[in-house]
Motif scaffolding. Structure first.
Motif, PDB file in Angstrom:
ATOM      1  N   ALA A  12       0.832  -1.208   0.000  1.00 37.97           N
ATOM      2  CA  ALA A  12       0.000   0.000   0.000  1.00 37.97           C
ATOM      3  C   ALA A  12       0.866   1.258   0.000  1.00 37.97           C
ATOM      4  O   ALA A  12       0.548   2.243  -0.672  1.00 37.97           O
ATOM      5  CB  ALA A  12      -0.946  -0.005   1.190  1.00 37.97           C
ATOM      6  N   SER A  13       1.986   1.217   0.726  1.00 41.74           N
ATOM      7  CA  SER A  13       2.869   2.380   0.762  1.00 41.74           C
ATOM      8  C   SER A  13       3.511   2.641  -0.598  1.00 41.74           C
ATOM      9  O   SER A  13       3.873   3.762  -0.907  1.00 41.74           O
ATOM     10  CB  SER A  13       3.943   2.223   1.840  1.00 41.74           C
ATOM     11  OG  SER A  13       4.921   1.279   1.442  1.00 41.74           O
ATOM     12  N   ARG A  14       3.626   1.605  -1.412  1.00 45.46           N
ATOM     13  CA  ARG A  14       4.159   1.741  -2.777  1.00 45.46           C
ATOM     14  C   ARG A  14       3.048   1.916  -3.814  1.00 45.46           C
ATOM     15  O   ARG A  14       3.314   1.980  -5.002  1.00 45.46           O
ATOM     16  CB  ARG A  14       4.958   0.495  -3.158  1.00 45.46           C
ATOM     17  CG  ARG A  14       6.276   0.350  -2.469  1.00 45.46           C
ATOM     18  CD  ARG A  14       7.388   0.901  -3.358  1.00 45.46           C
ATOM     19  NE  ARG A  14       8.656   0.740  -2.705  1.00 45.46           N
ATOM     20  CZ  ARG A  14       9.580  -0.127  -3.067  1.00 45.46           C
ATOM     21  NH1 ARG A  14       9.386  -0.897  -4.098  1.00 45.46           N
ATOM     22  NH2 ARG A  14      10.704  -0.209  -2.400  1.00 45.46           N
ATOM     23  N   LYS A  15       1.820   1.924  -3.316  1.00 48.59           N
ATOM     24  CA  LYS A  15       0.636   2.085  -4.178  1.00 48.59           C
ATOM     25  C   LYS A  15       0.526   0.983  -5.225  1.00 48.59           C
ATOM     26  O   LYS A  15       0.236   1.228  -6.400  1.00 48.59           O
ATOM     27  CB  LYS A  15       0.639   3.463  -4.836  1.00 48.59           C
ATOM     28  CG  LYS A  15       0.510   4.593  -3.824  1.00 48.59           C
ATOM     29  CD  LYS A  15       0.524   5.927  -4.508  1.00 48.59           C
ATOM     30  CE  LYS A  15       0.258   7.091  -3.614  1.00 48.59           C
ATOM     31  NZ  LYS A  15       1.024   7.336  -2.471  1.00 48.59           N
ATOM     32  N   ILE A  16       0.779  -0.253  -4.773  1.00 48.34           N
ATOM     33  CA  ILE A  16       0.568  -1.408  -5.638  1.00 48.34           C
ATOM     34  C   ILE A  16      -0.282  -2.426  -4.884  1.00 48.34           C
ATOM     35  O   ILE A  16      -0.298  -2.444  -3.653  1.00 48.34           O
ATOM     36  CB  ILE A  16       1.887  -2.078  -6.097  1.00 48.34           C
ATOM     37  CG1 ILE A  16       2.681  -2.645  -4.909  1.00 48.34           C
ATOM     38  CG2 ILE A  16       2.734  -1.127  -6.914  1.00 48.34           C
ATOM     39  CD1 ILE A  16       3.825  -3.529  -5.314  1.00 48.34           C
ATOM     40  N   SER A  17      -0.970  -3.253  -5.626  1.00 51.43           N
ATOM     41  CA  SER A  17      -1.796  -4.297  -5.007  1.00 51.43           C
ATOM     42  C   SER A  17      -0.941  -5.541  -4.763  1.00 51.43           C
ATOM     43  O   SER A  17       0.160  -5.671  -5.314  1.00 51.43           O
ATOM     44  CB  SER A  17      -2.967  -4.653  -5.926  1.00 51.43           C
ATOM     45  OG  SER A  17      -2.485  -5.285  -7.101  1.00 51.43           O
ATOM     46  N   ILE A  18      -1.470  -6.446  -3.965  1.00 45.79           N
ATOM     47  CA  ILE A  18      -0.788  -7.717  -3.727  1.00 45.79           C
ATOM     48  C   ILE A  18      -0.638  -8.464  -5.049  1.00 45.79           C
ATOM     49  O   ILE A  18       0.412  -9.046  -5.333  1.00 45.79           O
ATOM     50  CB  ILE A  18      -1.554  -8.567  -2.683  1.00 45.79           C
ATOM     51  CG1 ILE A  18      -1.527  -7.885  -1.313  1.00 45.79           C
ATOM     52  CG2 ILE A  18      -0.985  -9.970  -2.595  1.00 45.79           C
ATOM     53  CD1 ILE A  18      -0.164  -7.743  -0.682  1.00 45.79           C
TER      54      ILE A  18
END
Length: 114
Positions: A12-18
């Motif tokens: 989330a801090s990198r603005k990507i999903s799992i």
């Protein structure tokens, strides 16, 4: 916080999903989500730790996160709005003079334009 929750927070801090993380690391879809109920292999967890620049021990809850070691983008060094030279840049533990800061910014800026 368990392993999956830590990874979810880092993603989330990198603005990507799992799912995007799994794709970037060539991990099968849904693998990381299952880690909330099962244990991953050391190789796969090392890939995740390397991606986020954290230790495996942090992901496993054996140590606290002191800081995430992010790569430095040289373009950011010439942008005063992104880097506080007085706080982040020094030489041999000593602050740089204004003249040296200006010269370095000019050199870096010129090199980046080439």
């Amino acid at each position: 916080m368990d392993l999956y929750e830590k990874i979810k927070e880092l993603a989330a801090s990198r603005k990507i999903s799992i799912r995007q993380l799994e794709e970037k690391l060539n991990i099968a879809n849904g693998t990381i989500r299952r880690w909330s109920k099962s244990n991953p292999s050391t190789g796969v967890i090392s890939k995740v730790a390397d991606y986020f620049h954290v230790s495996v021990d942090y992901l496993l809850g054996r140590e606290e996160l002191t800081s995430i070691k992010e790569p430095v983008d040289l373009a950011d060094l010439v942008d005063d709005s992104k880097v506080d030279w007085d706080e982040w840049v020094s030489f041999d533990g000593k602050p740089l003079t204004d003249e040296v800061k200006t010269a370095l910014k000019l050199i870096l800026g010129k090199r980046l334009e080439d």
